[in-house]
Design an enzyme around this catalytic site. Structure first.
Site, PDB file in Angstrom:
ATOM      1  CG  HIS A 153      21.107 -51.930  56.990  1.00  0.00           C
ATOM      2  ND1 HIS A 153      21.031 -50.596  57.283  1.00  0.00           N
ATOM      3  CD2 HIS A 153      21.746 -52.499  58.034  1.00  0.00           C
ATOM      4  CE1 HIS A 153      21.588 -50.366  58.457  1.00  0.00           C
ATOM      5  NE2 HIS A 153      22.036 -51.514  58.939  1.00  0.00           N
ATOM      6  CG  ASP A 181      19.862 -46.583  57.149  1.00  0.00           C
ATOM      7  OD1 ASP A 181      19.793 -45.929  56.091  1.00  0.00           O
ATOM      8  OD2 ASP A 181      19.677 -47.808  57.201  1.00  0.00           O
ATOM      9  CG  HIS A 183      16.477 -45.254  53.878  1.00  0.00           C
ATOM     10  ND1 HIS A 183      17.783 -45.342  53.427  1.00  0.00           N
ATOM     11  CD2 HIS A 183      15.776 -44.615  52.907  1.00  0.00           C
ATOM     12  CE1 HIS A 183      17.868 -44.773  52.222  1.00  0.00           C
ATOM     13  NE2 HIS A 183      16.668 -44.327  51.882  1.00  0.00           N
ATOM     14  CG  ASP A 185      16.615 -49.806  56.851  1.00  0.00           C
ATOM     15  OD1 ASP A 185      16.008 -49.299  55.898  1.00  0.00           O
ATOM     16  OD2 ASP A 185      17.851 -49.932  56.884  1.00  0.00           O
ATOM     17  CG  HIS A 198      17.178 -53.029  51.683  1.00  0.00           C
ATOM     18  ND1 HIS A 198      18.086 -52.191  51.071  1.00  0.00           N
ATOM     19  CD2 HIS A 198      15.961 -52.677  51.177  1.00  0.00           C
ATOM     20  CE1 HIS A 198      17.450 -51.382  50.236  1.00  0.00           C
ATOM     21  NE2 HIS A 198      16.180 -51.653  50.280  1.00  0.00           N
ATOM     22  CG  ASP A 287      22.593 -47.994  54.841  1.00  0.00           C
ATOM     23  OD1 ASP A 287      23.318 -47.567  53.933  1.00  0.00           O
ATOM     24  OD2 ASP A 287      21.510 -48.580  54.632  1.00  0.00           O
ATOM     25  CG  ASP A 289      21.532 -45.226  52.881  1.00  0.00           C
ATOM     26  OD1 ASP A 289      21.468 -44.847  54.056  1.00  0.00           O
ATOM     27  OD2 ASP A 289      20.757 -46.087  52.422  1.00  0.00           O
ATOM     28  CD  GLU A 332      21.979 -51.355  51.601  1.00  0.00           C
ATOM     29  OE1 GLU A 332      22.275 -51.346  50.398  1.00  0.00           O
ATOM     30  OE2 GLU A 332      20.984 -51.965  52.063  1.00  0.00           O
TER      31      GLU A 332
END
Length: 561
Positions: A153, A181, A183, A185, A198, A287, A289, A332
């Site tokens: 990312h 996402d 996260h 980030d 990332h 992303d 994830d 990712e």
């Protein structure tokens, strides 16, 4: 620049397969190949900000330097070999533009790249993202939708920086970013615990982090940046303490998995798009994830409790249907994190392909395309594709918690009372009535049922049908026990209630003092009160079992697609 060949059709090689092009495919004005030409794509949505909505600029980024796990650089090849670009061209009707290779950028990676301000590989990531920004800009300035296949990312520094610059020049507008996402980030170099870049792209893109050195993100100018008021997070569930402070202090709109569970993905998307507004170009950065590991296990930082694949597809569909989408990132995917014989990498790649299709054409066509992937399907995914529907049940959390607490108290009380009664019967050398162990068994089954519900809630698989069937069976068992207890308490021929009223509660005078008679009276009173408690909790349990069946029916009736 070191590249690997980018196949349009499925190939047995991930690194050296040649490009399959259509006859007489011209070269675009930016020096990249046109993979295929169609009259018009199959989307029914009119684009607000693209001058050539039938065109798609493709940037394939094989870069993993923003984090420490190798393998994410192989994702573009895996996605393409799964038939993604072939479907986009032949089935979705896009004219594909871009380079005919997956870029590895090895020529941009310096031999020595020491940490700087806590950042790992700062010069490599800076050089690569700067190049990506140019590649995305060259596609976006032509008025095309741009699709970037990553890569970790950190590449969003380049993809968003490039599209932001192009939209400013072409339309005089700022872009908004929907960042899907697990996260945030948005760590700055100083707040990051890992130093992996990332986890920092949003801070550099918003100007919350900056650097003067040209070779360490000093190339990022105002034209590449976005406003903190024009970014929306969806799917957050693993946010660092420093990131939480940054989000709060800057008033950044963020929807966590709690919000999605509370409001549903439909309402969350309404609020997210409402915050952005209908007159703003949108860059979607997804992303993988963000999805629950059940749907996308092969990614570098999986976090349980994420989006279902259908929810992820729905996000992409909603953004597409605004007509404001100008760029898409998919990042990712890491095929190397699953064993060769495991289907995890395969499922993650398939999930990524599904997300891209939904972002490019919306609902109907994407669902149709999902059934003709070139690779073999799995049972779960195929079932979702054929039915084109995912059941989403919104359980009332407070009511469910209260129900489980009350039922646990009732069941444990009944188990304790009848266990004590059995002990008394054994002490008095009397036979144990059948309904003593019966009620202990029923109460134990109730505790097991509650534990099962807790497990299903944790797995996000609590189905109303399970609750209704289990609740009905337990209700019949509890009702049987309640009838038996009622007969014992108030039935004819020396009922417990009549004996208690005569010998305990009606004793006159009541014994007092430290005598055996007083102790015997207190023990008898305790037994009488235990019978009353058993009846009370049995009644409460029966009522609450009816209640949970009603709740389950309401949840089933409110099922959302």
């Amino acid at each position: 620049m070191a590249d690997i060949a980018l196949p349009l059709a499925k190939s047995t090689s991930t690194t050296t397969a040649t490009v399959t092009t259509l006859p007489d495919t011209p070269t675009s004005s930016v020096g990249s190949r046109t993979f295929g030409r169609n009259i018009m794509n199959t989307s029914l949505i009119e684009s607000k900000f693209l001058s050539h909505p039938e065109d798609l600029g493709v940037v394939a980024v094989g870069f993993s330097g923003g984090q420490c796990k190798p393998g994410v650089d192989a994702a573009p090849s895996a996605l393409i070999e799964a038939g993604l670009l072939t479907q986009i061209r032949d089935e979705l009707g896009y004219n594909l533009h871009g380079h005919d290779t997956v870029h590895l950028y090895t020529d941009l990676v310096p031999k020595e790249d020491p940490d700087y301000r806590n950042m790992k590989n700062p010069r490599a990531v800076s050089a690569v993202t700067r190049k990506i920004a140019d590649q995305v800009y060259n596609q976006a300035k032509e008025g095309r939708l741009v699709l970037t296949l990553g890569g970790d990312h950190s590449i969003a520094i380049g993809t968003i920086g490039g599209s932001a610059k192009a939209i400013r020049e072409r339309l005089g507008r700022e872009i908004a970013v929907i960042w899907v996402d697990a996260h945030a980030d948005i760590n700055t170099p100083e707040t990051s615990g890992s130093g992996n870049i990332h986890g920092m792209p949003v801070s550099f893109l918003t100007g919350l982090a900056s650097e003067d050195k040209e070779d360490i993100f000093g190339w990022i100018k105002d034209e590449n940046r976005i406003s903190v008021k024009k970014i929306v997070y969806i799917g957050l569930r693993d946010v660092d303490a420093g990131e939480k402070r940054i989000l709060r202090e800057n008033g950044i709109k963020a929807f966590s998995m709690f919000d999605i569970d509370r409001y549903g993905i439909g309402r969350v998307m309404e609020m997210a798009l409402g915050h952005i507004g209908s007159d703003t170009p949108i860059h979607l950065s997804f992303d993988v994830d963000a999805l629950d590991p059940m749907w996308a296990p092969s990614t570098g930082t999986p976090v349980r409790g994420g989006l279902t694949l259908r929810e992820g597809d729905y996000i992409c569909e909603c953004v597409h249907e605004t007509g404001s989408l100008v760029a898409v990132d998919l990042v990712e995917v890491n095929p190397s994190l699953a064993p060769a014989e495991d289907i995890g990498a395969h499922e993650t790649v398939r999930a990524g392909c599904s997300l891209v299709r939904c972002a490019l054409v919306g609902t109907t066509t994407a669902v149709k395309m999902a059934s003709i992937l070139t690779s073999e399907p799995s049972l779960v995914y195929s079932r979702r594709v054929v039915e084109a529907r995912v059941h989403k049940y919104h359980w009332p959390a407070v009511q469910l918690n209260i129900w489980m607490l009350i039922m646990l108290i009732s069941a444990c009380t009944i188990i304790g009372v009848f266990a004590a009664f059995i002990d008394i019967q054994h002490t008095l050398l009397l036979p144990v009535p059948w309904y003593f162990p019966y009620y202990i068994t029923v109460a134990s089954l109730t505790v097991f049922f509650i534990l099962l519900l807790l497990y299903l809630i944790y797995q996000r698989r609590l189905l109303p049908s399970i609750v209704m069937i289990g609740g009905f069976i337990l209700f019949v068992l509890w009702l049987t026990g309640l009838i038996v207890i009622s007969v014992q308490l108030w039935g004819p021929d020396g009922s417990v209630s009549s004996e208690c009223n005569l010998q305990v509660f009606g004793a006159n005078p009541m014994p007092k003092g430290q005598t055996l008679e007083t102790l015997a009276w207190l023990e008898q009173r305790s037994i009488c009160q235990s019978w009353q408690a058993v009846f009370a909790f049995g009644l409460v349990g029966g009522v609450f079992l009816l209640w949970i069946m009603v709740i389950a029916y309401q949840v089933f009736a409110d099922d959302a697609v």
